[in-house]
Design a protein around this motif. Structure first.
Motif, mmCIF file in Angstrom:
data_model
loop_
_atom_site.group_PDB
_atom_site.id
_atom_site.type_symbol
_atom_site.label_atom_id
_atom_site.label_comp_id
_atom_site.label_asym_id
_atom_site.label_seq_id
_atom_site.Cartn_x
_atom_site.Cartn_y
_atom_site.Cartn_z
ATOM 1 N N ILE A 191 0.844 -1.209 0.000
ATOM 2 C CA ILE A 191 0.000 0.000 0.000
ATOM 3 C C ILE A 191 0.877 1.255 0.000
ATOM 4 C CG2 ILE A 191 -1.728 1.303 1.324
ATOM 5 C CD1 ILE A 191 -2.902 -1.389 2.212
ATOM 6 N N THR A 192 1.963 1.214 0.761
ATOM 7 C CA THR A 192 2.871 2.369 0.804
ATOM 8 C C THR A 192 3.481 2.610 -0.586
ATOM 9 O OG1 THR A 192 3.377 1.851 3.094
ATOM 10 C CG2 THR A 192 4.885 3.348 1.992
ATOM 11 N N ALA A 193 3.788 1.504 -1.282
ATOM 12 C CA ALA A 193 4.371 1.632 -2.620
ATOM 13 C C ALA A 193 3.406 2.350 -3.570
ATOM 14 C CB ALA A 193 4.728 0.249 -3.157
ATOM 15 N N MET A 194 2.104 2.147 -3.298
ATOM 16 C CA MET A 194 1.100 2.789 -4.173
ATOM 17 C C MET A 194 1.059 4.303 -3.984
ATOM 18 S SD MET A 194 -2.179 0.289 -4.177
ATOM 19 C CE MET A 194 -1.953 -1.263 -3.369
ATOM 20 N N THR A 195 1.629 4.799 -2.886
ATOM 21 C CA THR A 195 1.628 6.259 -2.659
ATOM 22 C C THR A 195 2.852 6.921 -3.304
ATOM 23 O OG1 THR A 195 2.909 6.157 -0.591
ATOM 24 C CG2 THR A 195 0.518 5.900 -0.392
ATOM 25 N N ALA A 196 3.717 6.083 -3.894
ATOM 26 C CA ALA A 196 5.022 6.592 -4.357
ATOM 27 C C ALA A 196 4.896 7.630 -5.468
ATOM 28 C CB ALA A 196 5.905 5.432 -4.816
ATOM 29 N N TYR A 197 3.757 7.636 -6.181
ATOM 30 C CA TYR A 197 3.640 8.605 -7.284
ATOM 31 C C TYR A 197 3.730 10.048 -6.776
ATOM 32 C CZ TYR A 197 -1.207 9.525 -5.955
ATOM 33 O OH TYR A 197 -2.328 9.898 -5.273
ATOM 34 N N MET A 198 3.334 10.261 -5.514
ATOM 35 C CA MET A 198 3.328 11.631 -4.988
ATOM 36 C C MET A 198 4.763 12.149 -4.766
ATOM 37 S SD MET A 198 -0.108 11.470 -2.639
ATOM 38 C CE MET A 198 -0.114 9.738 -2.259
ATOM 39 N N PRO A 199 5.584 11.460 -3.996
ATOM 40 C CA PRO A 199 6.975 11.923 -3.871
ATOM 41 C C PRO A 199 7.738 11.884 -5.201
ATOM 42 C CG PRO A 199 6.680 9.869 -2.670
ATOM 43 C CD PRO A 199 5.327 10.325 -3.073
ATOM 44 N N LEU A 200 7.336 10.956 -6.089
ATOM 45 C CA LEU A 200 8.015 10.910 -7.396
ATOM 46 C C LEU A 200 7.715 12.180 -8.207
ATOM 47 C CD1 LEU A 200 7.639 7.148 -8.434
ATOM 48 C CD2 LEU A 200 9.744 8.366 -7.811
ATOM 49 N N ILE A 239 7.355 15.079 -6.866
ATOM 50 C CA ILE A 239 8.257 16.092 -6.287
ATOM 51 C C ILE A 239 9.675 15.876 -6.818
ATOM 52 C CG2 ILE A 239 9.170 17.086 -4.131
ATOM 53 C CD1 ILE A 239 6.671 15.942 -2.722
ATOM 54 N N LEU A 240 10.050 14.602 -6.901
ATOM 55 C CA LEU A 240 11.391 14.264 -7.380
ATOM 56 C C LEU A 240 11.593 14.766 -8.820
ATOM 57 C CD1 LEU A 240 13.999 12.577 -6.612
ATOM 58 C CD2 LEU A 240 12.947 10.685 -7.838
ATOM 59 N N LYS A 241 10.536 14.620 -9.616
ATOM 60 C CA LYS A 241 10.634 15.002 -11.023
ATOM 61 C C LYS A 241 10.604 16.530 -11.197
ATOM 62 C CE LYS A 241 8.821 13.762 -15.559
ATOM 63 N NZ LYS A 241 8.722 15.088 -16.111
ATOM 64 N N ASN A 242 9.744 17.170 -10.449
ATOM 65 C CA ASN A 242 9.539 18.607 -10.658
ATOM 66 C C ASN A 242 10.311 19.497 -9.680
ATOM 67 O OD1 ASN A 242 7.548 18.313 -12.811
ATOM 68 N ND2 ASN A 242 6.294 17.385 -11.224
ATOM 69 N N GLY A 243 10.830 18.922 -8.618
ATOM 70 C CA GLY A 243 11.527 19.725 -7.618
ATOM 71 C C GLY A 243 12.978 19.329 -7.507
ATOM 72 N N LYS A 244 13.556 19.755 -6.371
ATOM 73 C CA LYS A 244 14.965 19.431 -6.158
ATOM 74 C C LYS A 244 15.115 18.649 -4.856
ATOM 75 C CE LYS A 244 17.031 23.228 -8.717
ATOM 76 N NZ LYS A 244 17.790 24.469 -8.633
ATOM 77 N N VAL A 245 14.820 17.374 -4.942
ATOM 78 C CA VAL A 245 15.055 16.480 -3.801
ATOM 79 C C VAL A 245 15.864 15.297 -4.297
ATOM 80 C CG1 VAL A 245 12.982 17.108 -2.477
ATOM 81 C CG2 VAL A 245 12.868 15.259 -4.160
ATOM 82 N N VAL A 300 17.037 11.233 -4.346
ATOM 83 C CA VAL A 300 16.434 9.890 -4.207
ATOM 84 C C VAL A 300 16.664 9.387 -2.791
ATOM 85 C CG1 VAL A 300 16.531 7.499 -5.032
ATOM 86 C CG2 VAL A 300 16.771 9.383 -6.647
ATOM 87 N N GLY A 301 17.830 9.735 -2.218
ATOM 88 C CA GLY A 301 18.152 9.329 -0.847
ATOM 89 C C GLY A 301 17.113 9.840 0.137
ATOM 90 N N HIS A 302 16.728 11.110 0.007
ATOM 91 C CA HIS A 302 15.706 11.677 0.887
ATOM 92 C C HIS A 302 14.415 10.867 0.794
ATOM 93 C CE1 HIS A 302 13.376 15.555 2.269
ATOM 94 N NE2 HIS A 302 13.081 14.477 2.969
#
Lengths: 330, 243
Positions: free
Chosen positions: B114-123, B125-131, B133-135
Motif C-alpha cells: 500500500i505504501t508503494a502505491m503512494t510513491a507517485y506523490m513523492p516521485l 516532487i522528485l521530477k519537478n523539484g529538487k530532492v 532519491v536518498g531523501h
C-alpha cells in the motif's frame, strides 16, 4: 500406546481435572463420558497439547509431550467442540494448509487430501468456500483437518453436537470407519453415542475418572448379580409370588407395559417382571412359573442400560468414592 | 522458516479475499492524496522548498501508516481466537514465534504494497523539484519502520484481547501513549526529559527520517520497539497455553 500419568489441571486454586491415569491401546475407540462441566473438554485440550497441564505426563508411543511437543503434535489430530475452520478458504485449500501445518511434505499431500475428501464424503464440496457449508459439512471438514496427516491419536470433542439425526448416523459411520487406522478418544454427554461407537469408556465426574471399562464391565461393576426379565401370562401377584419363592432371587418388580413385546401388549393378562438375583436363576424361574400354572412367554437376561449406569455414577457422591477405588483397580 | 511462509501465505490470501485489504488501501491512498494536495501542493502562497514539501508528505504518511497498521494488526490473533481457529495453530507442530512472525510479516508486506502505491506523490516532487532519491528512500524507510513498530504493538494487543475491537482500542491507546511521550517530556526535568523524548515513537525520531537524515540510533529504536512487542506477543501466546 498412549499413557496418561497423574495429569492434572488447576486454574489458580481450583482443580478442573485430575489426577488422571489411563492407558489407551493402539486402534481403540475410547469414550470420555461425563456431564457438562465434568472436565471432558479440559482433558481433551490437554491431550491435544492446546492446554498445558499443571502436573503429570502424557506419552504417545513412548514420547513425552513435555519433552518433544512438536513430534507429539504431528501425531495428534484434534477436532474441538467448535471446528477450527477458516471461512474464507476453500475446503481442499484448507486441508492442504492443515496438512502442511502438521509437517506433511508437499509430495503426496494432494493425494492424501483427495483420500480424506473421499473418506469424509466431501469430494463434491472440495472447491466450496467453507463459510458456505452447512453445519454438518463443516463438522466433516473439521474431522477431515484432524485426520489429513494420518495422526496416531485422534481427539474428537462432542463430534455430533448440533447435527441432525441423519448427520448423526453419517458421523457415527465416519468415526467407525476411522477405527483401526487411528486411536480415537471422543467425548460426549450423549450416552447412546458413546455406547454405539466406543470400545471402552472413561467416566468423568468432577474432573476425575470414576470408573472405566466396556459397557458390560461397567454394568457388571455397578449392578453385581444377575438380572432377568420375565414375561408371562397370568395374575401379576401370583407371578411375583412364584418368582420370589425361587432360591437366589433378591427382588422382583413388575415393569410397565412398555417392557412387554408389542405382540403381547393387547393382552392385559401379559405381565413383565424384572428379577434381581444372586446368580443365574433362569432355569429355576421357568420351573417355578410352570409349576404355578403360569404361561411363560419369555425368560431372558436383562442388560442394565448405560443410562442407568451413568446416572448412578453421576448421581451419588458416596457411590463415587466407593467406585473410585474399584475403577483404579480395574 | 517454511512454517512462517505458510502463515504469511494464508494471511495474505485472507487480506485479498476480504474487503478489509481493499478498504484499507483505498482509505490510505485517499487520505494521503488529500494530504498531499492540501499540505504539499496547496498551502501558503509563498514558494516552498521541495524538501520541506516532501517532509510534509512523509509526516502525513506516518499518520495513515500507523492507523493502517492498527487496522490490519487488530485481527491477527484476536480474530483467530474469536473464530476458534487459533487452536489449529496451537495444536500443530509450529512454534509460537513462527505464528507471531508470520503474521507480522504478512502485515508488513501489505503495508509495503500500500505504501508503494503512494510513491507517485513523492516521485512527482522528485521530477519537478529538487530532492534527492536518498531523501525519498530515507523518508519511506522511516514510514515503514514506524509501521513495523505499530504493527508489533497491534499484534501484541491482538494477542492480549479476545476480540478485534478491544485489540484495536488497546493498540490505539498504546500507540497514542508512545506518540505522546514528548508532551510529557515538556513538563519533566532533565534527564527524564531526554529519556521521554527518546522513547516517543514519532516526534524527534521521525523528524530525522522526514528530512532525509538517516541515523542508526533511530533505526535501532524502531527495530527495538518492534522486537519488544513481538516478543511480548510470543510470550502472551505461550502464557495462553496455561489458560
Amino acid at each position: 500406546m498412549i499413557e496418561v500419568r497423574e495429569l492434572s489441571k488447576y486454574y489458580g486454586e481450583t482443580k478442573a481435572v485430575g489426577p488422571l491415569d489411563f492407558t489407551i491401546e493402539k486402534g481403540q475407540v475410547i469414550g470420555l463420558l461425563g456431564l457438562n462441566g465434568a472436565g471432558k473438554t479440559t482433558t481433551l485440550r490437554m491431550l491435544s497439547s492446546e492446554l498445558l497441564p499443571t502436573s503429570g505426563r502424557m506419552l504417545v508411543d513412548g514420547i513425552d509431550l513435555a519433552e518433544e511437543p512438536d513430534q507429539i503434535r504431528s501425531k495428534i489430530g484434534y477436532l474441538p467442540d467448535r471446528p477450527p475452520l477458516y471461512g474464507e478458504m476453500r475446503v481442499r485449500e484448507f486441508l492442504e494448509f492443515a496438512g502442511r501445518l502438521r509437517g506433511m511434505p508437499a509430495l503426496g499431500l494432494m493425494k492424501r487430501v483427495n483420500e480424506v475428501l473421499a473418506l469424509t464424503s466431501l469430494v463434491a464440496h472440495g472447491d466450496a468456500r467453507i463459510d458456505t457449508l452447512s453445519h454438518g459439512f463443516r463438522q466433516r471438514v473439521g474431522i477431515a483437518q484432524a485426520i489429513v496427516h494420518t495422526p496416531a491419536l485422534l481427539l474428537l470433542d462432542e463430534p455430533i453436537n448440533g447435527l441432525d439425526p441423519v448427520q448423526i448416523v453419517e458421523m457415527r459411520e465416519l468415526i467407525r470407519s476411522l477405527r483401526g487406522e487411528h486411536t480415537i478418544v471422543l467425548s460426549s454427554h450423549i450416552l447412546s453415542e458413546i455406547s454405539e461407537t466406543c470400545d471402552r469408556l472413561l467416566v468423568l465426574v468432577d474432573g476425575r475418572i470414576v470408573t472405566e471399562g466396556t459397557e458390560e464391565e461397567l454394568a457388571e461393576r455397578m449392578t453385581p448379580g444377575f438380572d432377568v426379565r420375565v414375561v408371562a401370562r397370568g395374575d401379576a401377584a401370583a407371578i411375583l409370588e412364584q418368582v420370589e419363592k425361587v432360591d437366589g432371587v433378591r427382588a422382583a418388580r413388575r415393569l410397565d407395559g412398555k417392557a412387554v413385546a408389542s405382540e403381547y401388549r393387547a393382552d392385559p393378562a401379559v405381565v413383565a417382571v424384572h428379577v434381581t438375583a444372586d446368580r443365574d436363576v433362569r432355569e429355576a424361574l421357568c420351573k417355578a412359573l410352570v409349576g404355578g400354572d403360569i404361561g411363560v412367554l419369555e425368560v431372558m437376561r436383562a442388560e442394565p442400560e448405560l443410562e442407568s449406569i451413568f446416572l448412578q455414577l453421576a448421581g451419588s457422591a458416596n457411590d463415587l468414592e466407593a467406585l473410585d477405588g474399584e475403577g483404579n483397580e480395574s | 522458516m517454511s512454517n512462517v511462509g505458510l502463515i504469511v501465505g494464508r494471511e495474505l490470501k485472507a487480506y485479498v479475499r476480504s474487503p478489509l485489504g481493499y478498504a484499507a488501501a483505498a482509505g490510505v491512498l485517499l487520505i494521503d492524496g488529500i494530504w498531499f494536495m492540501a499540505k504539499a501542493l496547496g498551502g501558503p502562497a509563498e514558494k516552498r522548498l521541495s524538501a520541506s514539501v516532501l517532509a510534509e508528505f512523509f509526516n502525513g504518511a506516518t499518520g495513515t501508516t500507523a492507523i493502517l497498521a492498527i487496522a490490519l494488526a487488530m485481527r491477527l490473533i484476536a480474530a483467530e481466537h474469536d473464530a476458534g481457529t487459533l487452536v489449529l495453530l496451537k495444536t500443530s507442530p509450529i512454534r509460537d514465534w513462527e505464528i507471531v512472525f508470520g503474521k507480522f510479516l504478512s502485515v508488513m508486506l501489505v503495508l509495503l504494497a500500500i505504501t508503494a502505491m503512494t510513491a507517485y506523490m513523492p516521485l512527482l516532487i522528485l521530477k519537478n523539484g529538487k530532492v534527492s532519491v536518498g531523501h525519498l528512500l530515507v523518508g519511506y524507510s522511516g514510514v515503514l519502520l514506524l509501521g513495523a513498530s505499530v504493527t508489533a504493538i497491534g499484534l501484541f494487543a491482538s494477542a492480549l484481547a479476545k476480540n478485534q475491537v478491544v485489540a484495536a482500542i488497546l493498540s490505539a491507546v498504546l500507540t497514542g501513549a508512545m506518540y505522546l511521550w514528548w508532551l510529557v517530556a515538556k513538563i519533566a526535568d532533565p534527564p527524564v526529559t531526554e529519556v521521554l523524548e527518546g522513547l516517543a515513537i514519532h516526534h524527534l525520531r521521525m523528524r530525522d527520517f522526514m528530512t532525509g537524515s538517516l541515523r542508526l540510533e533511530n533505526v535501532v529504536y524502531y527495530l527495538a520497539v518492534a522486537f519488544f512487542f513481538l516478543l511480548a506477543s510470543v510470550k502472551t501466546l505461550e502464557a495462553r497455553r496455561w489458560r
